[in-house]
Design a protein around this motif. Structure first.
Motif, PDB file in Angstrom:
ATOM      1  N   ARG A   1      -6.931  11.034  -0.337  1.00  0.00           N
ATOM      2  CA  ARG A   1      -7.523  10.380   0.799  1.00  0.00           C
ATOM      3  C   ARG A   1      -7.450   8.698   0.647  1.00  0.00           C
ATOM      4  NH1 ARG A   1     -12.668  14.861   0.515  1.00  0.00           N
ATOM      5  NH2 ARG A   1     -11.421  16.455   1.903  1.00  0.00           N
ATOM      6  N   ALA A   2      -7.288   8.330  -0.475  1.00  0.00           N
ATOM      7  CA  ALA A   2      -7.342   6.722  -0.613  1.00  0.00           C
ATOM      8  C   ALA A   2      -6.044   6.507  -0.209  1.00  0.00           C
ATOM      9  CB  ALA A   2      -7.591   6.415  -2.118  1.00  0.00           C
ATOM     10  N   GLN A   3      -5.024   7.206  -0.682  1.00  0.00           N
ATOM     11  CA  GLN A   3      -3.556   6.733  -0.408  1.00  0.00           C
ATOM     12  C   GLN A   3      -3.414   6.706   1.063  1.00  0.00           C
ATOM     13  OE1 GLN A   3      -1.772   9.422  -2.806  1.00  0.00           O
ATOM     14  NE2 GLN A   3      -1.436   8.066  -4.557  1.00  0.00           N
ATOM     15  N   ALA A   4      -4.056   7.798   1.849  1.00  0.00           N
ATOM     16  CA  ALA A   4      -3.844   7.925   3.348  1.00  0.00           C
ATOM     17  C   ALA A   4      -4.332   6.762   4.045  1.00  0.00           C
ATOM     18  CB  ALA A   4      -4.285   9.342   3.776  1.00  0.00           C
ATOM     19  N   VAL A   5      -5.577   6.409   3.816  1.00  0.00           N
ATOM     20  CA  VAL A   5      -6.020   4.996   4.148  1.00  0.00           C
ATOM     21  C   VAL A   5      -5.395   3.792   3.909  1.00  0.00           C
ATOM     22  CG1 VAL A   5      -8.170   3.531   4.361  1.00  0.00           C
ATOM     23  CG2 VAL A   5      -8.502   6.074   4.120  1.00  0.00           C
ATOM     24  N   LEU A   6      -4.881   3.758   2.626  1.00  0.00           N
ATOM     25  CA  LEU A   6      -4.012   2.708   2.373  1.00  0.00           C
ATOM     26  C   LEU A   6      -2.898   2.484   3.254  1.00  0.00           C
ATOM     27  CD1 LEU A   6      -3.250   1.311  -1.435  1.00  0.00           C
ATOM     28  CD2 LEU A   6      -1.331   1.769   0.414  1.00  0.00           C
ATOM     29  N   ARG A   7      -2.052   3.660   3.442  1.00  0.00           N
ATOM     30  CA  ARG A   7      -0.932   3.501   4.214  1.00  0.00           C
ATOM     31  C   ARG A   7      -1.308   3.153   5.667  1.00  0.00           C
ATOM     32  NH1 ARG A   7       0.243   8.469   1.183  1.00  0.00           N
ATOM     33  NH2 ARG A   7      -0.591   9.833   2.919  1.00  0.00           N
ATOM     34  N   GLU A   8      -2.326   3.791   6.169  1.00  0.00           N
ATOM     35  CA  GLU A   8      -2.863   3.240   7.544  1.00  0.00           C
ATOM     36  C   GLU A   8      -3.225   2.186   7.571  1.00  0.00           C
ATOM     37  OE1 GLU A   8      -3.433   4.408  11.470  1.00  0.00           O
ATOM     38  OE2 GLU A   8      -2.352   5.497   9.889  1.00  0.00           O
ATOM     39  N   LEU A   9      -3.809   1.307   6.647  1.00  0.00           N
ATOM     40  CA  LEU A   9      -4.047  -0.120   6.633  1.00  0.00           C
ATOM     41  C   LEU A   9      -2.794  -0.927   6.712  1.00  0.00           C
ATOM     42  CD1 LEU A   9      -6.774  -0.216   3.795  1.00  0.00           C
ATOM     43  CD2 LEU A   9      -7.160  -0.969   6.151  1.00  0.00           C
ATOM     44  N   VAL A  10      -1.634  -0.451   5.829  1.00  0.00           N
ATOM     45  CA  VAL A  10      -0.383  -0.962   5.840  1.00  0.00           C
ATOM     46  C   VAL A  10       0.272  -0.833   7.265  1.00  0.00           C
ATOM     47  CG1 VAL A  10       1.817  -1.047   4.740  1.00  0.00           C
ATOM     48  CG2 VAL A  10       0.104  -0.957   3.432  1.00  0.00           C
ATOM     49  N   ALA A  11       0.161   0.175   7.952  1.00  0.00           N
ATOM     50  CA  ALA A  11       0.638   0.380   9.038  1.00  0.00           C
ATOM     51  C   ALA A  11       0.054  -0.582  10.337  1.00  0.00           C
ATOM     52  CB  ALA A  11       0.413   2.087   9.659  1.00  0.00           C
ATOM     53  N   ASN A  12      -1.216  -0.884  10.046  1.00  0.00           N
ATOM     54  CA  ASN A  12      -1.908  -1.670  10.923  1.00  0.00           C
ATOM     55  C   ASN A  12      -1.973  -3.277  10.432  1.00  0.00           C
ATOM     56  OD1 ASN A  12      -3.831  -0.596  12.888  1.00  0.00           O
ATOM     57  ND2 ASN A  12      -3.639   0.960  11.251  1.00  0.00           N
ATOM     58  N   GLY A  13      -0.656  -3.686   9.571  1.00  0.00           N
ATOM     59  CA  GLY A  13      -0.310  -4.921   9.226  1.00  0.00           C
ATOM     60  C   GLY A  13      -1.020  -5.634   8.159  1.00  0.00           C
ATOM     61  N   VAL A  14      -1.697  -4.792   7.218  1.00  0.00           N
ATOM     62  CA  VAL A  14      -2.011  -5.431   6.094  1.00  0.00           C
ATOM     63  C   VAL A  14      -1.060  -5.415   4.787  1.00  0.00           C
ATOM     64  CG1 VAL A  14      -3.899  -5.141   4.100  1.00  0.00           C
ATOM     65  CG2 VAL A  14      -4.313  -4.636   6.450  1.00  0.00           C
ATOM     66  N   ASP A  15      -0.824  -6.462   4.217  1.00  0.00           N
ATOM     67  CA  ASP A  15       0.286  -6.686   3.303  1.00  0.00           C
ATOM     68  C   ASP A  15      -0.166  -5.542   1.929  1.00  0.00           C
ATOM     69  OD1 ASP A  15       1.888  -7.337   1.134  1.00  0.00           O
ATOM     70  OD2 ASP A  15       1.632  -9.235   1.491  1.00  0.00           O
ATOM     71  N   ALA A  16       0.896  -4.696   1.722  1.00  0.00           N
ATOM     72  CA  ALA A  16       0.630  -3.563   0.732  1.00  0.00           C
ATOM     73  C   ALA A  16       0.221  -4.198  -0.793  1.00  0.00           C
ATOM     74  CB  ALA A  16       1.886  -2.723   0.411  1.00  0.00           C
ATOM     75  N   SER A  17       0.915  -5.364  -0.948  1.00  0.00           N
ATOM     76  CA  SER A  17       0.677  -6.023  -2.466  1.00  0.00           C
ATOM     77  C   SER A  17      -1.016  -6.290  -2.466  1.00  0.00           C
ATOM     78  CB  SER A  17       1.229  -7.190  -2.768  1.00  0.00           C
ATOM     79  OG  SER A  17       0.771  -8.218  -1.309  1.00  0.00           O
ATOM     80  N   ARG A  18      -1.765  -6.307  -1.383  1.00  0.00           N
ATOM     81  CA  ARG A  18      -2.993  -6.818  -1.515  1.00  0.00           C
ATOM     82  C   ARG A  18      -3.932  -5.518  -1.643  1.00  0.00           C
ATOM     83  NH1 ARG A  18      -4.372  -9.671   3.807  1.00  0.00           N
ATOM     84  NH2 ARG A  18      -6.415  -9.736   2.726  1.00  0.00           N
ATOM     85  N   LEU A  19      -3.307  -4.403  -1.623  1.00  0.00           N
ATOM     86  CA  LEU A  19      -4.047  -3.070  -1.964  1.00  0.00           C
ATOM     87  C   LEU A  19      -3.759  -2.445  -3.090  1.00  0.00           C
ATOM     88  CD1 LEU A  19      -3.450  -2.036   1.982  1.00  0.00           C
ATOM     89  CD2 LEU A  19      -5.876  -3.088   1.045  1.00  0.00           C
ATOM     90  N   SER A  20      -3.407  -2.988  -4.104  1.00  0.00           N
ATOM     91  CA  SER A  20      -2.810  -2.376  -5.227  1.00  0.00           C
ATOM     92  C   SER A  20      -4.028  -1.654  -5.934  1.00  0.00           C
ATOM     93  CB  SER A  20      -2.374  -3.593  -6.207  1.00  0.00           C
ATOM     94  OG  SER A  20      -3.149  -4.584  -6.606  1.00  0.00           O
ATOM     95  N   ALA A  21      -4.977  -1.948  -6.003  1.00  0.00           N
ATOM     96  CA  ALA A  21      -6.171  -1.300  -6.582  1.00  0.00           C
ATOM     97  C   ALA A  21      -6.448  -0.114  -6.006  1.00  0.00           C
ATOM     98  CB  ALA A  21      -7.200  -2.272  -7.055  1.00  0.00           C
ATOM     99  N   LEU A  22      -6.096   1.075  -6.350  1.00  0.00           N
ATOM    100  CA  LEU A  22      -6.554   2.392  -5.810  1.00  0.00           C
ATOM    101  C   LEU A  22      -7.095   3.223  -6.666  1.00  0.00           C
ATOM    102  CD1 LEU A  22      -5.886   3.804  -3.014  1.00  0.00           C
ATOM    103  CD2 LEU A  22      -3.637   4.691  -3.990  1.00  0.00           C
TER     104      LEU A  22
END
Length: 212
Positions: free
Chosen positions: A119-140
């Motif tokens: 579930r956390a990974q699904a939200v992370l992927r959606e954040l990236v799809a909405n323009g957030v840099d994936a490197s800023r979401l490394s803590a999962l």
């Protein structure tokens, strides 16, 4: 001449209707000044920069996304919530964010740990799809079933959730450099003021008059 008595009765009824709530309630929903008070608390050292930014995030944007039973699928409401989170996150390129996944108490601990992570990974992927840099979401991180909002052994959607939080800053430090936090907040205020000036400075539509 209009009799004074009906006017007095109308005024008394109006005051009685407003007696159960403070004046100005319609104008201020209770959040006016929150951002300034929060920023002052950070600058005065009462709270840390990460805590201060996270307080703002959780106050201004819903940090929670909920899920169907035994699923990590995002419905339309979840995607809309994540899109709002992403817009807020993009305003603060200095900050890192983490997504915590949770489940309800149905199922084994090991299964729920993996489900919470999905579930956390699904939200992370959606954040990236909405323009957030994936490197800023490394803590999962996944909390599985260990932190229920509602303690019940049955199915409970409120427990099947993710929570997005501020994790720190991209410099790798726990805090921004001295004065940098103020610069970040000042930048946001300037941007909001510029947007207001653009709307106020818009040219009114031309007025045309009929000719003979």
């Amino acid at each position: 001449m209009v009799p004074a008595r009906p006017l007095l009765i109308f005024a008394a009824l109006t005051l009685a209707a407003c007696a159960d709530r403070p004046a100005g309630t319609e104008l201020d929903p209770g959040t006016y000044g929150n951002a300034t008070a929060n920023n002052f608390a950070v600058q005065s050292g009462r709270i840390g920069q990460v805590e201060g930014l996270n307080n703002r995030f959780s106050t201004e944007i819903d940090p929670v996304v909920t899920f169907p039973f035994d699923s990590a699928a995002l419905d339309a409401q979840a995607r809309a919530t994540i899109a709002r989170q992403a817009r807020w996150i993009r305003q603060f390129p200095e900050a890192r964010f983490q997504v915590f996944g949770h489940t309800d108490l149905v199922g084994s601990a090991a299964y729920n740990e993996a489900l919470g992570l999905r579930r956390a990974q699904a939200v992370l992927r959606e954040l990236v799809a909405n323009g957030v840099d994936a490197s800023r979401l490394s803590a999962l991180v996944s909390f599985g079933e260990r932190q229920p909002l509602i303690v019940t052994q049955g199915r409970e959607r409120a427990n099947r959730r993710t929570v997005t939080e501020v994790a720190g800053f991209t410099s790798g430090r726990g805090q921004l450099l001295n004065g940098k936090y103020a610069e970040v907040i000042f930048r946001e205020y300037v941007a909001s003021a510029a947007a207001g000036e653009q709307s106020l400075g818009a040219e009114p539509p031309a007025t045309t008059f009929p000719t003979d």
